[in-house]
Design a protein around this motif. Structure first.
Motif, PDB file in Angstrom:
ATOM      1  N   ILE A  71       0.829  -1.204   0.000  1.00 18.39           N
ATOM      2  CA  ILE A  71       0.000   0.000   0.000  1.00 18.39           C
ATOM      3  C   ILE A  71       0.864   1.255   0.000  1.00 18.39           C
ATOM      4  O   ILE A  71       0.508   2.281  -0.594  1.00 18.39           O
ATOM      5  N   THR A  72       2.033   1.185   0.641  1.00 19.70           N
ATOM      6  CA  THR A  72       2.944   2.332   0.649  1.00 19.70           C
ATOM      7  C   THR A  72       3.434   2.642  -0.752  1.00 19.70           C
ATOM      8  O   THR A  72       3.469   3.812  -1.175  1.00 19.70           O
ATOM      9  N   THR A  73       3.780   1.611  -1.495  1.00 18.59           N
ATOM     10  CA  THR A  73       4.243   1.796  -2.873  1.00 18.59           C
ATOM     11  C   THR A  73       3.140   2.376  -3.746  1.00 18.59           C
ATOM     12  O   THR A  73       3.377   3.293  -4.543  1.00 18.59           O
ATOM     13  N   ILE A  74       1.932   1.857  -3.596  1.00 19.75           N
ATOM     14  CA  ILE A  74       0.808   2.354  -4.396  1.00 19.75           C
ATOM     15  C   ILE A  74       0.507   3.805  -4.051  1.00 19.75           C
ATOM     16  O   ILE A  74       0.267   4.641  -4.940  1.00 19.75           O
ATOM     17  N   ILE A  75       0.532   4.148  -2.760  1.00 18.35           N
ATOM     18  CA  ILE A  75       0.228   5.511  -2.329  1.00 18.35           C
ATOM     19  C   ILE A  75       1.240   6.500  -2.901  1.00 18.35           C
ATOM     20  O   ILE A  75       0.882   7.603  -3.338  1.00 18.35           O
ATOM     21  N   GLN A  76       2.492   6.124  -2.908  1.00 16.81           N
ATOM     22  CA  GLN A  76       3.524   7.014  -3.447  1.00 16.81           C
ATOM     23  C   GLN A  76       3.264   7.335  -4.914  1.00 16.81           C
ATOM     24  O   GLN A  76       3.537   8.447  -5.370  1.00 16.81           O
ATOM     25  N   ARG A  77       2.724   6.385  -5.651  1.00 16.64           N
ATOM     26  CA  ARG A  77       2.414   6.625  -7.053  1.00 16.64           C
ATOM     27  C   ARG A  77       1.124   7.419  -7.192  1.00 16.64           C
ATOM     28  O   ARG A  77       1.047   8.385  -7.956  1.00 16.64           O
ATOM     29  N   VAL A  78       0.091   7.030  -6.435  1.00 16.77           N
ATOM     30  CA  VAL A  78      -1.207   7.708  -6.524  1.00 16.77           C
ATOM     31  C   VAL A  78      -1.120   9.130  -5.990  1.00 16.77           C
ATOM     32  O   VAL A  78      -1.770  10.052  -6.507  1.00 16.77           O
ATOM     33  N   ASP A  79      -0.295   9.354  -4.962  1.00 18.31           N
ATOM     34  CA  ASP A  79      -0.200  10.662  -4.316  1.00 18.31           C
ATOM     35  C   ASP A  79       0.402  11.718  -5.233  1.00 18.31           C
ATOM     36  O   ASP A  79       0.265  12.916  -4.983  1.00 18.31           O
ATOM     37  N   ALA A  80       1.040  11.281  -6.292  1.00 15.31           N
ATOM     38  CA  ALA A  80       1.616  12.247  -7.233  1.00 15.31           C
ATOM     39  C   ALA A  80       0.536  13.076  -7.916  1.00 15.31           C
ATOM     40  O   ALA A  80       0.820  14.134  -8.484  1.00 15.31           O
ATOM     41  N   ARG A  81      -0.708  12.620  -7.837  1.00 13.25           N
ATOM     42  CA  ARG A  81      -1.811  13.364  -8.440  1.00 13.25           C
ATOM     43  C   ARG A  81      -2.279  14.514  -7.541  1.00 13.25           C
ATOM     44  O   ARG A  81      -3.201  15.243  -7.892  1.00 13.25           O
ATOM     45  N   ASP A  87      -8.901  10.454  -0.648  1.00  7.64           N
ATOM     46  CA  ASP A  87      -8.992  10.001  -2.032  1.00  7.64           C
ATOM     47  C   ASP A  87      -7.776   9.168  -2.405  1.00  7.64           C
ATOM     48  O   ASP A  87      -7.884   8.162  -3.102  1.00  7.64           O
ATOM     49  N   THR A  88      -6.611   9.596  -1.941  1.00  8.94           N
ATOM     50  CA  THR A  88      -5.379   8.859  -2.225  1.00  8.94           C
ATOM     51  C   THR A  88      -5.448   7.454  -1.655  1.00  8.94           C
ATOM     52  O   THR A  88      -5.160   6.465  -2.345  1.00  8.94           O
ATOM     53  N   LEU A  89      -5.837   7.356  -0.390  1.00 11.41           N
ATOM     54  CA  LEU A  89      -5.897   6.058   0.267  1.00 11.41           C
ATOM     55  C   LEU A  89      -6.980   5.178  -0.343  1.00 11.41           C
ATOM     56  O   LEU A  89      -6.790   3.971  -0.520  1.00 11.41           O
ATOM     57  N   ARG A  90      -8.115   5.789  -0.704  1.00 10.16           N
ATOM     58  CA  ARG A  90      -9.213   5.003  -1.285  1.00 10.16           C
ATOM     59  C   ARG A  90      -8.768   4.358  -2.595  1.00 10.16           C
ATOM     60  O   ARG A  90      -9.005   3.164  -2.823  1.00 10.16           O
ATOM     61  N   ASP A  91      -8.115   5.129  -3.463  1.00  8.13           N
ATOM     62  CA  ASP A  91      -7.646   4.560  -4.731  1.00  8.13           C
ATOM     63  C   ASP A  91      -6.573   3.505  -4.513  1.00  8.13           C
ATOM     64  O   ASP A  91      -6.522   2.494  -5.210  1.00  8.13           O
ATOM     65  N   ALA A  92      -5.706   3.729  -3.534  1.00 12.07           N
ATOM     66  CA  ALA A  92      -4.651   2.756  -3.233  1.00 12.07           C
ATOM     67  C   ALA A  92      -5.248   1.450  -2.726  1.00 12.07           C
ATOM     68  O   ALA A  92      -4.808   0.359  -3.110  1.00 12.07           O
ATOM     69  N   VAL A  93      -6.252   1.563  -1.875  1.00  9.78           N
ATOM     70  CA  VAL A  93      -6.911   0.357  -1.337  1.00  9.78           C
ATOM     71  C   VAL A  93      -7.597  -0.414  -2.449  1.00  9.78           C
ATOM     72  O   VAL A  93      -7.480  -1.646  -2.550  1.00  9.78           O
TER      73      VAL A  93
END
Length: 217
Positions: A71-81, A87-93
């Motif tokens: 989830i940390t890896t996904i958040i780092q990518r999603v958070d770039a938006r 919203d960041t955590l929801r998309d990562a989940v």
């Protein structure tokens, strides 16, 4: 033949006592053998159950570790938006749950913004509860066993933080009903093996002891 030669019973011992002794000693030995086999069977059942719980606990803990790392890896990518934390955590989940490998051992659940997100696959017996949104909740902490309409479940929960704030709760659950059924089936085989051992061992023991008491006649 005399008593010192071992062919006659000691003075004061009647033939009836000797005959009784030749029966009671082997029967007592067989009773002790039966008790020992019963204890060994029960202990084996307990060990199998503990081993099953240990395996499931390791699986649940591994899933929690995989969630934390992935989830940390996904958040780092999603958070770039540059969107809000929720919203960041929801998309990562959602992405994590889509990528989760199918398994019959456990179900992964994340509660965020009063909504329950879960993997579409998982143990068959948990699917009706997942669809109805009735997965039982446990507070973050240690592994614990909880009741459910489909039987006992093993549950592990943890808080999910982002930006220093606790935003969600991760939970992974594994059903115990199959584990108990498999252990009971193993117990039946153990009991059958114990009965066969008792029959064979008891017959050999009974014959050997009666033969060893033949001089007392």
């Amino acid at each position: 033949r005399d008593r010192e030669g071992g062919r006659l019973p000691p003075a004061g011992v009647t033939p009836e006592t000797v005959r009784s002794l030749r029966v009671r000693v082997p029967l007592t030995a067989m009773a002790l053998l039966a008790a020992s086999l019963a204890v060994a069977t029960v202990l084996s059942y307990k060990l199998l159950l503990v081993a099953g719980y240990g395996h499931l606990d390791n699986v649940l803990q591994h899933e929690r570790q995989r969630f934390d790392q992935t989830i940390t890896t996904i958040i780092q990518r999603v958070d770039a938006r540059e969107r809000s934390s929720n919203d960041t955590l929801r998309d990562a989940v959602r992405e994590y749950l889509r990528q989760s490998p199918p398994t019959e051992e456990y179900l992964t659940v994340v509660r965020l913004d009063n909504r329950v997100y879960s993997a579409e696959h998982g143990p068959t017996e948990l699917q009706p509860m997942r669809t109805a949104g009735e997965i039982p909740f446990t507070a973050p902490g240690r592994l614990r066993t909880i009741d459910s309409p489909v039987g006992p479940l093993r549950s592990l929960s943890a808080s999910v933080s982002l930006g220093g704030s606790e935003l969600a709760t991760f939970q992974v659950l594994g059903p115990l009903e199959n584990l108990h059924e498999q252990t009971v089936r193993s117990l039946r085989w153990l009991a059958l093996a114990a009965l066969i051992s008792l029959a064979l061992g008891g017959a050999i023991l009974f014959t050997a002891l009666r033969h060893s008491l033949l001089p007392l006649r």
